[in-house]
Design a protein around this motif. Structure first.
Motif: not given
Length: 385
Positions: A231-239
């Protein structure tokens, strides 16, 4: 158009072609674009070309900047900003979209606009969205100004990793396993979107690499070793991009190859190998630009492997309808197969970047490489081709 065909008066010596070096931009790769621009400005032969440096701020304003490449370097692990090189907080430059008028105009609020003269070719050293992705190329096509590098279609394909892989697959180039999560999928059903990623891990194992679909320089990429970090990786990419790409890890050696367009067509450089960086989990932004993890040039490959990766690099260049230059990145898997990871239509271009290093090892110095790219752009017709 060549340098010999520039407009001139019979009473005056031939005019040098005028190069606008455009850099900065609105993407997260703003600072790396600045570093690239500094290297290009240092390399351009001023006896052969006139140069106009034009920066684009993070907000998208086009400005005149100082022609001081020494100020466009990474200092104390900080990348430079366009605003560091301009004195005016309000003035801006405009390029005409009239193909019959290549004049650049400078204007400030309350002042009469000032014509800065015509430009003959643009060297766009922008990386990422709003510069490398076809948007700037479309503007230059509307303006009728030649430019270094690929056109609208190839630039867009080269920026969007999903469609890049689709194009490569359609031309028979092998790509690794991946899934794409579009913003609408995530907004409508996060659980279903997350399940696509987990299923990828179930089929191919961990780790996975979670990436912005339309970014570069390894910005926003996370190596995910298990479900707890997803989830943290998804949020970072979506940033960085609402559309994300998730790739299964490929076991093998990282091999890169440069492609350069000559008058008789594209040719490949000697390849390079990117060894696993000691202080980093993978070849990320810090390893590339801050700690400058060195590549191995030329790559220690057999003659057959070298010929194969060079052939595949040119095939990728042609598959995406590229022009000018490309860096093609591959994995050489444990079973001896080359799998293409991606291409960069405007790769990192400092003297220590892999693309210039590969051509240096192939017999073309950095200044000569810059000159060849400018001459190729000046030869090229504008419009459909």
């Amino acid at each position: 158009m060549s340098t010999e065909n520039l407009p001139q008066s019979p009473d005056q010596p031939p005019r040098k072609p005028r190069v606008a070096v455009v850099f900065g931009g609105r993407s997260s790769e703003h600072g790396i674009s600045m570093v690239t621009a500094g290297a290009v400005l240092r390399a351009i032969d001023r006896t052969k070309y006139d140069v106009l440096p034009i920066g684009i701020t993070r907000e998208g304003r086009w400005v005149l900047t100082a022609d001081e490449p020494e100020r466009m370097a990474i200092t104390d692990r900080r990348t430079p900003e366009v605003e560091d090189l301009t004195d005016s907080g309000e003035g801006g430059v405009v390029l005409s979209v009239d193909p019959a008028n290549r004049e650049v105009v400078y204007s400030e609020p309350g002042a009469v606009p000032k014509a800065l003269g015509e430009i003959d070719v643009v060297f766009p050293v922008l990386h990422g969205p709003y510069g490398e992705d076809g948007t700037l190329q479309g503007l230059l096509d509307l303006s009728g100004v030649p430019y270094v590098g690929s056109g609208v279609l190839a630039s867009a394909v080269g920026q969007d990793k999903e469609y890049m892989k689709r194009v490569f697959t359609s031309f028979g180039l092998k790509v690794g396993p991946y899934v794409v999560i579009r913003p609408r999928e995530w907004e409508q059903d996060e659980s279903a979107a997350r399940k696509k990623i987990i299923d990828l891990a179930g089929d191919h194992g961990w780790p996975l690499f979670v990436k912005p679909a339309r970014a570069g320089s390894s910005i926003g990429i996370t190596k995910v070793d298990d479900l707890s970090g997803l989830d943290e990786a998804i949020a970072e990419a979506q940033r960085h991009d609402p559309k994300i790409l998730v790739e299964a890890a490929l076991r093998g050696r990282e091999i890169e190859c440069g492609v350069l367009e000559f008058e008789d067509g594209p040719r490949a450089s000697v390849p390079a190998e990117i060894p696993p960086p000691d202080a980093h989990a993978y070849y990320d932004f810090e390893a590339k630009y801050i700690d400058s993890t060195p590549g191995i040039v030329p790559a220690p490959l057999t003659a057959e492997e070298t010929a194969e990766v060079q052939r595949l690099a040119v095939d990728a260049f042609e598959a995406a309808s590229c022009e000018g230059l490309v860096r093609a990145d591959f994995f050489l898997t444990e079973d001896g197969e080359f799998v293409i990871n991606e291409i960069n239509t405007m790769p990192g271009f400092t003297p220590i970047s892999m693309y210039p290093q590969m051509w240096q090892a192939s017999g073309i110095s950095y200044p000569d490489l810059v000159d060849k790219l400018l001459q190729a752009a000046l030869r090229r017709s504008t419009g459909l081709r």
